[in-house]
Design an enzyme around this catalytic site. Structure first.
Site, short mmCIF file in Angstrom:
data_model
loop_
_atom_site.label_atom_id
_atom_site.label_comp_id
_atom_site.label_asym_id
_atom_site.label_seq_id
_atom_site.Cartn_x
_atom_site.Cartn_y
_atom_site.Cartn_z
N SER A 170 -27.59 47.15 54.65
CA SER A 170 -26.36 47.47 55.40
C SER A 170 -26.58 47.85 56.85
O SER A 170 -25.71 47.62 57.69
CB SER A 170 -25.59 48.58 54.68
OG SER A 170 -26.40 49.72 54.49
N GLU A 187 -11.74 58.09 62.63
CA GLU A 187 -12.52 59.28 62.29
C GLU A 187 -13.96 58.84 62.17
O GLU A 187 -14.24 57.67 61.87
CB GLU A 187 -12.04 59.88 60.97
CG GLU A 187 -12.63 59.23 59.70
CD GLU A 187 -12.29 57.76 59.51
OE1 GLU A 187 -11.26 57.31 60.02
OE2 GLU A 187 -13.08 57.06 58.83
N LYS A 241 -20.53 47.75 59.63
CA LYS A 241 -19.22 48.34 59.95
C LYS A 241 -18.43 47.54 60.98
O LYS A 241 -17.21 47.54 60.96
CB LYS A 241 -19.42 49.78 60.45
CG LYS A 241 -19.81 50.72 59.32
CD LYS A 241 -19.52 52.15 59.67
CE LYS A 241 -19.71 53.03 58.45
NZ LYS A 241 -21.13 53.19 58.09
#
Ligand SMILES: *Cc1c(COP(=O)(O)O)cnc(C)c1O
Length: 393
Positions: free
Chosen positions: A377, A111, A89
Protein backbone atom coordinates in the site's frame (compact mmCIF):
# COMPACT_ATOMS: atom_id res chain seq x y z
CA UNK A 1 -24.28 -13.65 -0.99
CA UNK A 2 -23.16 -10.24 -2.26
CA UNK A 3 -20.17 -8.47 -0.87
CA UNK A 4 -21.03 -5.21 -2.58
CA UNK A 5 -23.18 -2.50 -1.11
CA UNK A 6 -26.95 -2.82 -1.54
CA UNK A 7 -29.41 -0.10 -2.58
CA UNK A 8 -29.87 1.02 0.99
CA UNK A 9 -26.16 1.45 1.57
CA UNK A 10 -25.60 -1.77 3.54
CA UNK A 11 -23.09 -4.58 3.41
CA UNK A 12 -25.07 -7.27 5.21
CA UNK A 13 -25.67 -5.87 8.69
CA UNK A 14 -23.21 -3.02 8.33
CA UNK A 15 -23.11 0.40 6.72
CA UNK A 16 -25.96 2.88 6.29
CA UNK A 17 -25.84 6.62 6.89
CA UNK A 18 -26.24 7.58 10.54
CA UNK A 19 -25.82 11.32 10.27
CA UNK A 20 -27.17 14.45 11.93
CA UNK A 21 -30.14 15.92 10.10
CA UNK A 22 -28.06 18.99 9.21
CA UNK A 23 -25.78 16.81 7.05
CA UNK A 24 -28.58 15.06 5.23
CA UNK A 25 -28.65 17.41 2.18
CA UNK A 26 -24.89 17.05 1.56
CA UNK A 27 -24.81 13.29 1.88
CA UNK A 28 -28.03 12.90 -0.10
CA UNK A 29 -26.71 15.07 -2.95
CA UNK A 30 -23.63 12.86 -3.13
CA UNK A 31 -25.68 9.66 -2.90
CA UNK A 32 -27.97 10.71 -5.73
CA UNK A 33 -25.12 11.71 -8.02
CA UNK A 34 -22.01 9.61 -7.40
CA UNK A 35 -22.85 6.62 -9.62
CA UNK A 36 -24.20 8.81 -12.37
CA UNK A 37 -21.10 11.02 -12.38
CA UNK A 38 -18.72 8.06 -12.24
CA UNK A 39 -20.45 6.52 -15.26
CA UNK A 40 -20.05 9.66 -17.44
CA UNK A 41 -17.51 9.13 -20.18
CA UNK A 42 -15.92 12.57 -19.57
CA UNK A 43 -15.42 11.72 -15.94
CA UNK A 44 -13.89 8.33 -16.70
CA UNK A 45 -11.61 9.85 -19.29
CA UNK A 46 -10.32 12.53 -16.92
CA UNK A 47 -9.95 10.09 -14.01
CA UNK A 48 -8.03 7.56 -16.11
CA UNK A 49 -5.86 10.25 -17.64
CA UNK A 50 -4.83 11.57 -14.22
CA UNK A 51 -4.25 8.08 -12.86
CA UNK A 52 -1.91 7.44 -15.77
CA UNK A 53 0.01 10.67 -16.20
CA UNK A 54 -0.18 12.18 -12.72
CA UNK A 55 -0.31 9.21 -10.34
CA UNK A 56 1.85 6.96 -12.53
CA UNK A 57 -0.51 4.04 -13.12
CA UNK A 58 -0.63 1.21 -13.84
CA UNK A 59 1.57 0.35 -10.88
CA UNK A 60 3.73 -2.74 -11.43
CA UNK A 61 2.78 -6.19 -10.20
CA UNK A 62 6.23 -7.31 -9.13
CA UNK A 63 7.23 -10.93 -8.56
CA UNK A 64 9.26 -10.88 -5.34
CA UNK A 65 11.74 -13.61 -6.11
CA UNK A 66 13.83 -13.67 -2.95
CA UNK A 67 10.83 -13.25 -0.66
CA UNK A 68 9.08 -16.08 -2.56
CA UNK A 69 12.10 -18.34 -2.15
CA UNK A 70 12.27 -17.66 1.55
CA UNK A 71 8.62 -18.61 2.16
CA UNK A 72 8.41 -21.24 -0.58
CA UNK A 73 5.40 -19.78 -2.39
CA UNK A 74 4.83 -17.29 -5.24
CA UNK A 75 4.55 -13.77 -3.88
CA UNK A 76 3.61 -10.81 -6.04
CA UNK A 77 3.68 -7.22 -4.76
CA UNK A 78 1.16 -4.74 -6.14
CA UNK A 79 3.31 -1.63 -6.03
CA UNK A 80 1.03 1.14 -4.74
CA UNK A 81 4.14 2.51 -3.02
CA UNK A 82 5.15 3.81 -6.44
CA UNK A 83 2.10 6.06 -6.75
CA UNK A 84 2.65 9.83 -6.63
CA UNK A 85 2.73 10.86 -2.92
CA UNK A 86 3.82 7.34 -1.94
CA UNK A 87 0.65 5.35 -1.31
CA UNK A 88 -2.70 4.21 -2.68
CA UNK A 89 -4.55 7.12 -1.02
CA UNK A 90 -4.10 9.34 -4.08
CA UNK A 91 -6.35 7.05 -6.20
CA UNK A 92 -9.27 8.06 -4.00
CA UNK A 93 -8.46 11.74 -3.66
CA UNK A 94 -8.13 12.11 -7.45
CA UNK A 95 -11.56 10.54 -7.86
CA UNK A 96 -13.13 12.68 -5.15
CA UNK A 97 -11.68 15.99 -6.38
CA UNK A 98 -13.17 15.31 -9.81
CA UNK A 99 -16.46 14.42 -8.14
CA UNK A 100 -16.36 17.67 -6.13
CA UNK A 101 -15.83 19.68 -9.31
CA UNK A 102 -18.72 17.96 -11.05
CA UNK A 103 -20.91 18.83 -8.05
CA UNK A 104 -19.71 22.47 -8.33
CA UNK A 105 -17.97 22.53 -4.95
CA UNK A 106 -15.27 25.13 -4.44
CA UNK A 107 -14.00 24.28 -0.97
CA UNK A 108 -12.50 20.97 0.18
CA UNK A 109 -12.18 19.72 3.74
CA UNK A 110 -10.51 16.56 5.01
CA UNK A 111 -9.39 14.92 8.24
CA UNK A 112 -6.03 13.30 8.69
CA UNK A 113 -4.23 11.30 11.35
CA UNK A 114 -0.65 10.64 10.27
CA UNK A 115 -1.03 13.18 7.52
CA UNK A 116 -0.95 10.82 4.52
CA UNK A 117 -4.55 11.47 3.53
CA UNK A 118 -4.03 15.17 4.27
CA UNK A 119 -1.09 15.26 1.87
CA UNK A 120 -3.01 13.33 -0.80
CA UNK A 121 -5.92 15.77 -0.43
CA UNK A 122 -3.73 18.89 -0.44
CA UNK A 123 -2.05 17.53 -3.57
CA UNK A 124 -5.26 17.15 -5.57
CA UNK A 125 -6.56 20.52 -4.34
CA UNK A 126 -3.43 22.15 -5.73
CA UNK A 127 -3.96 20.21 -8.94
CA UNK A 128 -7.56 21.39 -9.23
CA UNK A 129 -7.04 24.88 -7.82
CA UNK A 130 -9.52 24.43 -4.96
CA UNK A 131 -9.33 25.75 -1.40
CA UNK A 132 -8.20 23.05 1.04
CA UNK A 133 -8.65 22.83 4.80
CA UNK A 134 -7.27 19.80 6.63
CA UNK A 135 -8.28 19.07 10.21
CA UNK A 136 -5.64 17.33 12.27
CA UNK A 137 -5.38 16.56 15.98
CA UNK A 138 -3.01 18.84 17.86
CA UNK A 139 -1.00 15.84 19.06
CA UNK A 140 -0.70 14.49 15.51
CA UNK A 141 0.45 17.90 14.26
CA UNK A 142 3.36 17.65 16.69
CA UNK A 143 4.12 14.00 15.82
CA UNK A 144 3.90 14.37 12.04
CA UNK A 145 5.72 17.64 11.36
CA UNK A 146 7.06 16.72 7.88
CA UNK A 147 3.56 15.94 6.58
CA UNK A 148 2.21 19.17 8.10
CA UNK A 149 4.94 21.05 6.23
CA UNK A 150 4.06 19.21 3.00
CA UNK A 151 0.39 20.18 3.28
CA UNK A 152 1.29 23.82 3.92
CA UNK A 153 3.70 23.85 1.01
CA UNK A 154 0.92 22.48 -1.21
CA UNK A 155 -1.24 25.43 -0.18
CA UNK A 156 -3.54 23.78 2.36
CA UNK A 157 -4.56 25.24 5.68
CA UNK A 158 -3.99 22.80 8.56
CA UNK A 159 -6.45 23.41 11.40
CA UNK A 160 -5.69 21.80 14.77
CA UNK A 161 -8.38 19.78 16.57
CA UNK A 162 -8.05 20.77 20.20
CA UNK A 163 -10.74 18.60 21.82
CA UNK A 164 -10.71 15.07 23.28
CA UNK A 165 -7.55 13.05 22.72
CA UNK A 166 -6.54 15.58 20.01
CA UNK A 167 -5.98 12.82 17.43
CA UNK A 168 -7.75 11.43 14.35
CA UNK A 169 -11.18 10.87 15.91
CA UNK A 170 -11.29 14.49 17.07
CA UNK A 171 -10.08 15.79 13.71
CA UNK A 172 -12.93 13.86 12.08
CA UNK A 173 -15.44 15.45 14.46
CA UNK A 174 -14.11 18.90 13.54
CA UNK A 175 -14.35 18.15 9.83
CA UNK A 176 -17.96 17.01 10.23
CA UNK A 177 -18.75 20.19 12.19
CA UNK A 178 -17.24 22.28 9.40
CA UNK A 179 -19.30 20.42 6.79
CA UNK A 180 -22.52 21.04 8.73
CA UNK A 181 -21.69 24.76 8.77
CA UNK A 182 -20.79 24.89 5.06
CA UNK A 183 -23.32 22.64 3.36
CA UNK A 184 -23.48 24.34 -0.03
CA UNK A 185 -19.97 24.94 -1.33
CA UNK A 186 -17.94 22.28 0.52
CA UNK A 187 -17.05 18.68 -0.28
CA UNK A 188 -15.64 16.47 2.46
CA UNK A 189 -12.99 14.07 1.11
CA UNK A 190 -12.99 11.05 3.42
CA UNK A 191 -9.73 9.13 3.23
CA UNK A 192 -10.76 5.51 3.72
CA UNK A 193 -13.63 3.11 3.04
CA UNK A 194 -15.49 4.48 6.05
CA UNK A 195 -18.17 7.08 6.80
CA UNK A 196 -21.84 7.28 5.85
CA UNK A 197 -23.11 5.70 2.63
CA UNK A 198 -22.15 6.37 -0.17
CA UNK A 199 -18.57 7.02 0.98
CA UNK A 200 -17.43 3.43 1.59
CA UNK A 201 -18.75 2.36 -1.81
CA UNK A 202 -17.42 5.43 -3.62
CA UNK A 203 -13.95 5.05 -2.09
CA UNK A 204 -13.91 1.31 -2.88
CA UNK A 205 -14.83 2.05 -6.50
CA UNK A 206 -12.08 4.64 -6.88
CA UNK A 207 -9.58 2.21 -5.36
CA UNK A 208 -10.85 -0.71 -7.43
CA UNK A 209 -8.40 0.24 -10.18
CA UNK A 210 -5.90 -1.79 -8.14
CA UNK A 211 -7.64 -5.15 -8.65
CA UNK A 212 -8.66 -4.20 -12.18
CA UNK A 213 -4.96 -3.92 -13.04
CA UNK A 214 -4.02 -7.01 -11.02
CA UNK A 215 -6.33 -9.12 -13.19
CA UNK A 216 -4.66 -8.40 -16.52
CA UNK A 217 -1.19 -8.19 -15.03
CA UNK A 218 -1.51 -11.62 -13.47
CA UNK A 219 -2.95 -13.01 -16.68
CA UNK A 220 0.22 -11.85 -18.47
CA UNK A 221 2.64 -13.51 -16.08
CA UNK A 222 0.71 -16.50 -14.70
CA UNK A 223 -1.78 -17.13 -17.50
CA UNK A 224 -4.71 -16.63 -15.15
CA UNK A 225 -6.50 -13.58 -13.75
CA UNK A 226 -7.16 -15.00 -10.31
CA UNK A 227 -4.54 -15.39 -7.60
CA UNK A 228 -5.08 -17.92 -4.82
CA UNK A 229 -4.79 -15.25 -2.13
CA UNK A 230 -4.92 -11.48 -1.84
CA UNK A 231 -3.41 -9.97 1.28
CA UNK A 232 -3.87 -6.38 2.48
CA UNK A 233 -3.49 -4.45 5.70
CA UNK A 234 -6.66 -2.84 7.04
CA UNK A 235 -6.94 0.48 8.80
CA UNK A 236 -10.28 1.81 7.58
CA UNK A 237 -10.06 -0.58 4.65
CA UNK A 238 -9.45 1.37 1.43
CA UNK A 239 -6.33 -0.36 0.10
CA UNK A 240 -7.86 -3.74 0.94
CA UNK A 241 -11.16 -2.76 -0.72
CA UNK A 242 -9.28 -1.80 -3.89
CA UNK A 243 -7.15 -4.95 -3.93
CA UNK A 244 -10.18 -7.22 -3.34
CA UNK A 245 -12.81 -5.38 -5.35
CA UNK A 246 -12.96 -7.32 -8.63
CA UNK A 247 -12.42 -10.61 -6.80
CA UNK A 248 -15.07 -10.21 -4.10
CA UNK A 249 -17.51 -12.59 -5.75
CA UNK A 250 -14.88 -15.15 -6.85
CA UNK A 251 -14.84 -17.67 -4.00
CA UNK A 252 -11.68 -19.35 -5.32
CA UNK A 253 -9.74 -16.17 -4.52
CA UNK A 254 -9.12 -16.20 -0.78
CA UNK A 255 -8.95 -12.83 0.93
CA UNK A 256 -6.70 -12.08 3.89
CA UNK A 257 -7.13 -8.89 5.93
CA UNK A 258 -4.35 -7.95 8.31
CA UNK A 259 -5.07 -5.77 11.32
CA UNK A 260 -2.72 -4.15 13.78
CA UNK A 261 -2.43 -6.04 17.06
CA UNK A 262 -0.20 -3.30 18.52
CA UNK A 263 1.50 -4.73 21.61
CA UNK A 264 -0.77 -7.81 21.47
CA UNK A 265 -4.49 -8.24 20.77
CA UNK A 266 -5.45 -8.50 24.44
CA UNK A 267 -2.97 -6.05 25.95
CA UNK A 268 -5.32 -3.07 25.80
CA UNK A 269 -2.92 -1.48 23.33
CA UNK A 270 -4.15 -2.70 19.99
CA UNK A 271 -6.16 -1.77 16.91
CA UNK A 272 -7.44 -5.27 16.04
CA UNK A 273 -10.95 -4.02 15.40
CA UNK A 274 -12.59 -7.15 14.03
CA UNK A 275 -11.57 -9.39 16.94
CA UNK A 276 -12.12 -6.81 19.67
CA UNK A 277 -14.95 -4.81 18.11
CA UNK A 278 -18.66 -4.97 18.68
CA UNK A 279 -21.37 -3.51 16.53
CA UNK A 280 -21.60 0.24 16.95
CA UNK A 281 -21.76 3.49 15.04
CA UNK A 282 -18.74 5.57 14.17
CA UNK A 283 -18.45 8.41 11.68
CA UNK A 284 -21.91 7.81 10.28
CA UNK A 285 -21.74 4.11 9.67
CA UNK A 286 -22.79 0.97 11.53
CA UNK A 287 -19.77 -1.27 11.79
CA UNK A 288 -17.46 -3.15 14.14
CA UNK A 289 -16.04 -0.78 16.67
CA UNK A 290 -13.71 -1.04 19.66
CA UNK A 291 -15.76 0.17 22.61
CA UNK A 292 -16.29 -0.16 26.34
CA UNK A 293 -19.28 -2.04 27.76
CA UNK A 294 -21.24 1.19 27.86
CA UNK A 295 -20.43 2.04 24.26
CA UNK A 296 -17.64 4.59 24.63
CA UNK A 297 -15.08 4.34 21.85
CA UNK A 298 -11.80 2.81 23.05
CA UNK A 299 -8.54 4.51 22.09
CA UNK A 300 -6.76 2.27 19.61
CA UNK A 301 -3.02 1.80 19.50
CA UNK A 302 -0.61 0.72 16.76
CA UNK A 303 2.94 1.68 15.91
CA UNK A 304 1.58 2.60 12.47
CA UNK A 305 -0.52 5.75 12.46
CA UNK A 306 -2.47 4.57 9.40
CA UNK A 307 -3.85 1.48 11.15
CA UNK A 308 -4.54 3.23 14.43
CA UNK A 309 -8.32 3.48 13.98
CA UNK A 310 -10.99 2.14 16.40
CA UNK A 311 -13.38 1.07 13.64
CA UNK A 312 -13.21 -0.64 10.28
CA UNK A 313 -15.17 0.07 7.11
CA UNK A 314 -18.58 -1.64 6.79
CA UNK A 315 -17.46 -3.74 3.80
CA UNK A 316 -14.77 -5.29 5.98
CA UNK A 317 -17.07 -5.82 8.96
CA UNK A 318 -19.26 -7.82 6.56
CA UNK A 319 -16.29 -9.75 5.14
CA UNK A 320 -15.39 -10.63 8.71
CA UNK A 321 -18.87 -11.64 9.81
CA UNK A 322 -19.48 -13.78 6.72
CA UNK A 323 -15.94 -15.24 6.92
CA UNK A 324 -15.37 -14.26 3.27
CA UNK A 325 -12.04 -12.84 4.42
CA UNK A 326 -9.69 -14.33 6.96
CA UNK A 327 -8.59 -11.73 9.51
CA UNK A 328 -5.10 -11.95 10.99
CA UNK A 329 -3.74 -9.64 13.69
CA UNK A 330 -0.04 -8.72 13.60
CA UNK A 331 1.90 -7.03 16.40
CA UNK A 332 4.18 -4.00 16.17
CA UNK A 333 7.24 -6.23 16.57
CA UNK A 334 6.18 -8.68 13.87
CA UNK A 335 5.43 -5.83 11.46
CA UNK A 336 8.72 -4.03 12.08
CA UNK A 337 10.66 -7.25 11.50
CA UNK A 338 8.79 -7.88 8.25
CA UNK A 339 9.48 -4.29 7.12
CA UNK A 340 13.19 -4.77 7.64
CA UNK A 341 13.06 -8.14 5.91
CA UNK A 342 11.42 -6.76 2.75
CA UNK A 343 13.97 -3.95 2.67
CA UNK A 344 16.87 -6.42 2.73
CA UNK A 345 15.39 -9.17 0.57
CA UNK A 346 13.89 -7.00 -2.16
CA UNK A 347 15.31 -3.50 -1.77
CA UNK A 348 11.87 -2.06 -1.01
CA UNK A 349 11.29 -0.16 2.24
CA UNK A 350 7.56 -0.47 2.95
CA UNK A 351 5.30 1.79 4.99
CA UNK A 352 4.85 0.41 8.51
CA UNK A 353 1.14 -0.15 7.70
CA UNK A 354 2.10 -2.30 4.72
CA UNK A 355 4.70 -4.17 6.78
CA UNK A 356 1.79 -5.68 8.75
CA UNK A 357 0.56 -7.46 5.61
CA UNK A 358 4.06 -8.80 4.96
CA UNK A 359 4.33 -10.26 8.46
CA UNK A 360 1.79 -13.04 7.94
CA UNK A 361 4.31 -15.41 6.32
CA UNK A 362 5.93 -16.26 9.64
CA UNK A 363 2.81 -18.09 10.82
CA UNK A 364 0.62 -18.73 7.84
CA UNK A 365 1.92 -21.30 5.39
CA UNK A 366 1.18 -21.40 1.66
CA UNK A 367 1.76 -24.09 -0.96
CA UNK A 368 4.69 -23.69 -3.36
CA UNK A 369 2.32 -23.30 -6.32
CA UNK A 370 0.05 -20.75 -4.58
CA UNK A 371 -0.04 -17.29 -6.11
CA UNK A 372 -0.22 -14.71 -3.33
CA UNK A 373 -0.76 -11.05 -4.21
CA UNK A 374 0.10 -8.51 -1.53
CA UNK A 375 -1.14 -4.95 -1.63
CA UNK A 376 2.06 -2.99 -1.08
CA UNK A 377 0.00 0.00 0.00
CA UNK A 378 2.78 2.53 0.61
CA UNK A 379 6.45 3.31 0.87
CA UNK A 380 8.40 3.73 4.06
CA UNK A 381 9.93 7.19 3.59
CA UNK A 382 7.40 8.72 5.95
CA UNK A 383 8.25 6.07 8.57
CA UNK A 384 11.98 6.43 8.59
CA UNK A 385 11.97 7.88 12.10
CA UNK A 386 9.86 5.00 13.34
CA UNK A 387 12.33 2.52 11.84
CA UNK A 388 15.30 4.50 13.20
CA UNK A 389 13.88 4.54 16.74
CA UNK A 390 12.86 0.89 16.65
CA UNK A 391 16.04 -0.61 15.20
CA UNK A 392 18.41 2.04 16.66
CA UNK A 393 19.69 2.62 13.10
C1 LIG B 1 -3.54 5.10 5.32
C2 LIG B 1 -2.75 3.92 4.96
C3 LIG B 1 -3.22 2.60 5.20
C4 LIG B 1 -4.49 2.30 5.92
O1 LIG B 1 -5.64 2.79 5.31
P1 LIG B 1 -6.66 1.85 4.54
O2 LIG B 1 -7.81 2.77 4.24
O3 LIG B 1 -7.04 0.73 5.42
O4 LIG B 1 -5.99 1.38 3.31
C5 LIG B 1 -2.43 1.53 4.78
N1 LIG B 1 -1.25 1.72 4.19
C6 LIG B 1 -0.76 2.96 3.93
C7 LIG B 1 0.57 3.09 3.25
C8 LIG B 1 -1.48 4.09 4.31
O5 LIG B 1 -0.99 5.32 4.05
Amino acid sequence: MSYHVNEKGYYGNFGGAFIPEMLYPNVEELRQNYLKVMAESDFKKEFNHLLKDYVGRPTPLYFAKRLSEKYNTKIYLKREDLCHTGAHKINNTIGQILMAKRLKKTRIIAETGAGQHGVATATVCALAGLECIVYMGEIDIERQAPNVARMKMLGAEVRPALSGSRTLKDATNEAIRDWINNPVDTHYIIGSAVGPHPYPDMVARFQSVVSEETKWQLKEVEGRENPDYIVACVGGGSNAAGAYYHYLNDPDVKLIAVEAAGKGVHTGESAATSVLGKQGIIHGSKTLLMQTNDGQITEPYSISAGLDYPGVGPMHAHLYETKRAEFIAVTDDEAMTAGLELSQLEGIIPAVETAHALAIFEDKKFKPEDVVVISLSGRGDKDLNTYIDYFKL
